[in-house]
Design a protein around this motif. Sequence first.
Motif, short mmCIF file in Angstrom:
data_model
loop_
_atom_site.label_atom_id
_atom_site.label_comp_id
_atom_site.label_asym_id
_atom_site.label_seq_id
_atom_site.Cartn_x
_atom_site.Cartn_y
_atom_site.Cartn_z
N PRO A 1 2.58 -30.19 -1.37
CA PRO A 1 2.54 -29.19 -2.44
C PRO A 1 3.61 -29.43 -3.50
O PRO A 1 3.59 -28.80 -4.56
N LEU A 2 4.54 -30.36 -3.22
CA LEU A 2 5.61 -30.64 -4.17
C LEU A 2 5.18 -31.61 -5.27
O LEU A 2 5.89 -31.77 -6.27
N TYR A 3 4.04 -32.25 -5.10
CA TYR A 3 3.63 -33.28 -6.06
C TYR A 3 2.94 -32.67 -7.26
O TYR A 3 2.09 -31.78 -7.14
N SER A 4 3.30 -33.19 -8.44
CA SER A 4 2.67 -32.78 -9.68
C SER A 4 2.20 -34.03 -10.42
O SER A 4 3.03 -34.87 -10.79
N ALA A 5 0.91 -34.15 -10.65
CA ALA A 5 0.39 -35.30 -11.39
C ALA A 5 0.92 -35.32 -12.81
O ALA A 5 1.04 -36.39 -13.43
N ARG B 1 7.32 -38.10 -11.22
CA ARG B 1 8.62 -38.53 -10.72
C ARG B 1 9.36 -37.39 -10.02
O ARG B 1 10.33 -37.65 -9.30
N ASN B 2 8.92 -36.16 -10.20
CA ASN B 2 9.61 -35.01 -9.61
C ASN B 2 9.37 -34.94 -8.11
O ASN B 2 8.27 -35.20 -7.61
N ASN B 3 10.42 -34.58 -7.37
CA ASN B 3 10.34 -34.32 -5.93
C ASN B 3 9.87 -35.53 -5.13
O ASN B 3 9.20 -35.38 -4.11
N ARG B 4 10.26 -36.72 -5.55
CA ARG B 4 9.82 -37.93 -4.86
C ARG B 4 10.96 -38.55 -4.06
O ARG B 4 12.15 -38.32 -4.32
N ASP B 5 10.60 -39.33 -3.05
CA ASP B 5 11.55 -40.14 -2.29
C ASP B 5 12.54 -40.77 -3.28
O ASP B 5 12.13 -41.44 -4.23
N PRO B 6 13.84 -40.57 -3.10
CA PRO B 6 14.82 -41.13 -4.05
C PRO B 6 14.69 -42.64 -4.26
O PRO B 6 15.10 -43.15 -5.31
N ARG B 7 14.13 -43.34 -3.29
CA ARG B 7 13.96 -44.78 -3.46
C ARG B 7 12.95 -45.11 -4.56
O ARG B 7 13.02 -46.18 -5.18
N ALA B 8 12.01 -44.20 -4.81
CA ALA B 8 11.07 -44.41 -5.91
C ALA B 8 11.82 -44.42 -7.24
O ALA B 8 11.58 -45.27 -8.10
N LEU B 9 12.74 -43.47 -7.43
CA LEU B 9 13.47 -43.37 -8.69
C LEU B 9 14.47 -44.50 -8.86
O LEU B 9 14.83 -44.85 -9.98
N ALA B 10 14.93 -45.09 -7.75
CA ALA B 10 15.87 -46.20 -7.81
C ALA B 10 15.16 -47.55 -7.99
O ALA B 10 15.80 -48.54 -8.34
#
Length: 515
Positions: free
Chosen positions: A320-324, A328-337
């Motif tokens: 429920p945290l995902y927004s299309a 990038r919001n509320n994602r595994d920090p490794r995705a943003l890195a």
Amino acid sequence: MKKIFIAFIIVLTTTNCSQDYLQRESLTQIAEGNFWQSEADAFLALNAVYSTLQSRSLYGGNLNGFQGIPGYDGIGDNAYTQFEYEGPALFMEGTMDPTNGMILNLWNNSYQGIARVNSVIQNVEIISEDLVSAETKEGLLGQAYFLRALFYFNLSVYFEDVPLITAPQTLEEAYVSKNTFEEVTAQIVEDLKLAVEYLPEAQPSGLEGYATKGAALGLFARVQLYNKVYEGPEGVIELTNQLLGLNYDLHPDYGALFTPENELSQEVVFAVRFLRGDDTSNGENFSATFLGTPKVDQRPMPNLVNDYYCTDGQPISTSPLYSAANPRNNRDPRALATIYFRGDQYLVEPARTFTGNSPTGFGMRKYIRRGPDAEGNAVFGDGSQDFYVIRFADVLLMRAEALAETGNIDGAAALVDRVRARVNMPSVAEAEGTVNQAQMRAIVRHERRVELALEGLRFMDLKRWGDIEGGIQRASSDPVGPYAPQYLGRRSEVFPIPQSEVDVNKNLVQNPAWQ
């Protein structure tokens, strides 16, 4: 075979021989008649082997050029090589042929390193102990055996059956035939057993570029994992158990790990070192980028980006945290890195924001410079970032995979939990609950993907798991412009031997898939 032929003169006169690889200083030459007369000569010859690792087609990487191992996530479902002539995209689309420069350079540079290391092994073994002590000779040989194993393991993964050359050749001996994958692997194992025995647990300060016992154990575990040797005294579980007893740990900040400031982190088990300064020429290109868009050579694929979970440990399809609208919001920090999303600032100097101007809609962040580095190198020139060939997180996940494959579900989960905890992601129990062996296997494979993305290991993993076809299908299903990956059976799983090698050597037969 002229490309594999070595004479003693190669080590002595090469202009790519680093005077001091470990301090990453300038290159030099030396006269043949004065060589192998001192301990310094022995180290100079060894450094010539290390300098081969810095080549563009091995670990130096490229910006707008034939890709090296740092760009090999483009061979699989993780990345798209937008400049298709560079190699990976052509291989994925089935339009590569045996004359391609990526293939030729990987072969040539690997055998150049093997030729140099064979000379080191032969001459160190016979050099007088009046010149080089027995203890020093053992250390030199340990590094040489490690390096030969590394060169041959890469060749065996990508080409499979290749010539196995373990001593300097005369011209008459140069036209060799292929050895089987099994024969090459047996030699790799023997080399690594000696490397583990001879290498120290740590190198003195200032000599961090040299291999250690941990590096040998880590490579040995990678080799055995690839060959599915999980148990026994030379299995992945025992090898990683030994490595866990050494002085390694996860770096506390995942994103900061892939920067020059943290190259000597306890997480780095073995790295190829680089320095490009006013008086050095040992630079790399894998961390380079253009000013107008993040690194074109590796565009993260949508299916990779979508595989990063949300911070609740759930896939984007169920969380429920995902927004299309704001992926990038509320994602595994490794995705943003690892990945630039639309709207991210990708350059600090000059300040630039990613507009999504790539065929995949994403940009590569891991390892990539965000402005001039400490040596003043521009973002699009040679840089000084070390490339991590083996890091401790990979070791933990290799061990987790071996434990999962042998039915130790709790042991595998504990290791995955340790890797996840570094980025504050939920544990297996919290996110997946109680799992069986098949589910644990899938968890470990997912964890390897998101932890090690864009580090050049994806093809190796997919091939080990028998999932090359699946990876190509995932890449093909992504909406990426004109990119059209297709699975062509064995041609999608093994590189052709360079055509120039086959042409010059009547004893060398092309890989069957490419005949």
